[in-house]
Design an enzyme around this catalytic site. Sequence first.
Site, PDB file in Angstrom:
ATOM      1  N   ASN A 103      55.083  -2.877  60.562  1.00 12.73           N
ATOM      2  CA  ASN A 103      55.412  -4.145  61.212  1.00 12.73           C
ATOM      3  C   ASN A 103      54.378  -5.206  60.857  1.00 12.73           C
ATOM      4  O   ASN A 103      53.185  -4.919  60.766  1.00 12.73           O
ATOM      5  CB  ASN A 103      55.480  -3.958  62.729  1.00 12.73           C
ATOM      6  CG  ASN A 103      56.550  -2.955  63.113  1.00 12.73           C
ATOM      7  OD1 ASN A 103      57.433  -2.663  62.306  1.00 12.73           O
ATOM      8  ND2 ASN A 103      56.471  -2.418  64.320  1.00 12.73           N
ATOM      9  N   HIS A 120      52.416  -3.302  55.473  1.00  8.70           N
ATOM     10  CA  HIS A 120      53.154  -4.396  54.832  1.00  8.70           C
ATOM     11  C   HIS A 120      52.534  -5.766  55.118  1.00  8.70           C
ATOM     12  O   HIS A 120      53.209  -6.781  54.989  1.00  8.70           O
ATOM     13  CB  HIS A 120      54.625  -4.368  55.270  1.00  8.70           C
ATOM     14  CG  HIS A 120      55.394  -3.208  54.701  1.00  8.70           C
ATOM     15  ND1 HIS A 120      56.530  -2.695  55.289  1.00  8.70           N
ATOM     16  CD2 HIS A 120      55.184  -2.457  53.587  1.00  8.70           C
ATOM     17  CE1 HIS A 120      56.978  -1.670  54.557  1.00  8.70           C
ATOM     18  NE2 HIS A 120      56.176  -1.516  53.536  1.00  8.70           N
TER      19      HIS A 120
HETATM   20  P1  OAD Z   1      64.510  -1.052  60.074  1.00 11.16           P
HETATM   21  O1  OAD Z   1      65.155  -2.256  60.652  1.00 11.16           O
HETATM   22  O2  OAD Z   1      64.928  -0.612  58.723  1.00 11.16           O
HETATM   23  O3  OAD Z   1      64.730   0.196  61.025  1.00 11.16           O
HETATM   24  C1  OAD Z   1      64.438   0.143  62.383  1.00 11.16           C
HETATM   25  C2  OAD Z   1      64.720   1.509  62.969  1.00 11.16           C
HETATM   26  O4  OAD Z   1      64.343   1.482  64.327  1.00 11.16           O
HETATM   27  C3  OAD Z   1      66.191   1.932  62.920  1.00 11.16           C
HETATM   28  O5  OAD Z   1      66.282   3.264  62.448  1.00 11.16           O
HETATM   29  C4  OAD Z   1      66.634   1.824  64.375  1.00 11.16           C
HETATM   30  O6  OAD Z   1      67.584   2.827  64.730  1.00 11.16           O
HETATM   31  C5  OAD Z   1      65.342   2.095  65.095  1.00 11.16           C
HETATM   32  N1  OAD Z   1      65.254   1.497  66.436  1.00 11.16           N
HETATM   33  C6  OAD Z   1      65.767   0.324  66.882  1.00 11.16           C
HETATM   34  N2  OAD Z   1      65.421   0.110  68.156  1.00 11.16           N
HETATM   35  C7  OAD Z   1      64.649   1.165  68.533  1.00 11.16           C
HETATM   36  C8  OAD Z   1      63.985   1.527  69.729  1.00 11.16           C
HETATM   37  N3  OAD Z   1      64.029   0.755  70.828  1.00 11.16           N
HETATM   38  N4  OAD Z   1      63.284   2.683  69.747  1.00 11.16           N
HETATM   39  C9  OAD Z   1      63.240   3.484  68.652  1.00 11.16           C
HETATM   40  N5  OAD Z   1      63.842   3.194  67.484  1.00 11.16           N
HETATM   41  C10 OAD Z   1      64.544   2.055  67.429  1.00 11.16           C
HETATM   42  O7  OAD Z   1      62.934  -1.294  60.152  1.00 11.16           O
HETATM   43  P2  OAD Z   1      61.755  -0.550  59.386  1.00 11.16           P
HETATM   44  O8  OAD Z   1      62.082   0.882  59.147  1.00 11.16           O
HETATM   45  O9  OAD Z   1      60.503  -0.872  60.086  1.00 11.16           O
HETATM   46  O10 OAD Z   1      59.425  -4.354  54.919  1.00 11.16           O
HETATM   47  O11 OAD Z   1      61.781  -1.314  58.009  1.00 11.16           O
HETATM   48  C11 OAD Z   1      60.877  -0.965  57.018  1.00 11.16           C
HETATM   49  C12 OAD Z   1      60.548  -2.164  56.202  1.00 11.16           C
HETATM   50  O12 OAD Z   1      61.745  -2.780  55.703  1.00 11.16           O
HETATM   51  C13 OAD Z   1      59.891  -3.291  56.969  1.00 11.16           C
HETATM   52  O13 OAD Z   1      58.514  -3.110  57.131  1.00 11.16           O
HETATM   53  C14 OAD Z   1      60.176  -4.457  56.125  1.00 11.16           C
HETATM   54  C15 OAD Z   1      61.633  -4.212  55.885  1.00 11.16           C
HETATM   55  O14 OAD Z   1      62.175  -4.844  54.825  1.00 11.16           O
HETATM   56  C16 OAD Z   1      58.858  -5.427  54.378  1.00 11.16           C
HETATM   57  O15 OAD Z   1      58.862  -6.494  54.936  1.00 11.16           O
HETATM   58  C17 OAD Z   1      58.242  -5.137  53.050  1.00 11.16           C
END
Ligand code: OAD
Length: 249
Positions: A103, A120
Amino acid sequence: MPTNDVSDLASRLDDARSVTVITGAGVSAPSGVPTFRDDHGLWKNHRPEELATPQAFASDPTMIWEWYNWRRELVAQCQPNAAHHILAKWASSARVTTIITQNVDGLHERAGTDGVIRFHGSIWELRCWKECDAGKIAWQDSAVPLHPLPPRCPYCDELARPGVVWFGEHITPDVLSASLHAARCEVFLTIGTSAIVQPAASLVHTAKQGGAFTAEINLEPTPSSTEVDIAIQGSADHILVEIERQRDN
Ligand code: OAD
């Protein structure tokens, strides 16, 4: 909530001498920060993947800065939630050795966690787009809204860019090596990430190969769910509150 898994994870966390946690957008979702891969993450019908690239910035820096300015304004109005606070407590009491976050919102730091590995980068940092000598080192700027837009490098007056890692860019080498080092731990916990963006997503595999007990907390199954030792489905804040309650007993 699968209570057995929660209590198993709670006791693993208690017994481990080294615990590494990696967080993703799902940890900040209960604070009101949109995740990347759901419809709420869209901005003016653009997907984050279309906006978070050097090519997008090169072709329209003002539009990309408007998106980051919108995100900075949004995050500035959000507060850390129970997940951030519990992780901060665990980190300060050495129950968690390292927190790595994908994040860029700074909410772990606002909850009081020091030494977060920001995989990131940060939306609160800027760098020189042209990488002038002084400006290639990121500087803090917490102004909301940013003015002027797009902002300029204070050293050479070229465009400034957000201090984040975009798609197609490499993770800062010392950040990557610190993260790989932290993956050598007894318990590796991944929370609130879709586990599809590399190389962050592979850290859990690195940990497992190194012998770590691995666990995932996420609202829904991810590609990691079948590989970790425990996959708990639920909201990050609720599950961490439950683990904390069990550890206190
Ligand atoms: P994503 O938006 O890809 O995934 C978020 C995840 O959190 C999903 O699997 C949801 O199911 C889960 N989720 C949502 N609400 C939740 C909650 N209350 N409790 C638990 N889980 C929950 O986000 P990231 O995996 O962080 O990169 O994305 C990775 C990277 O992609 C980011 O850092 C960013 C993005 O593009 C860059 O900016 C380089």
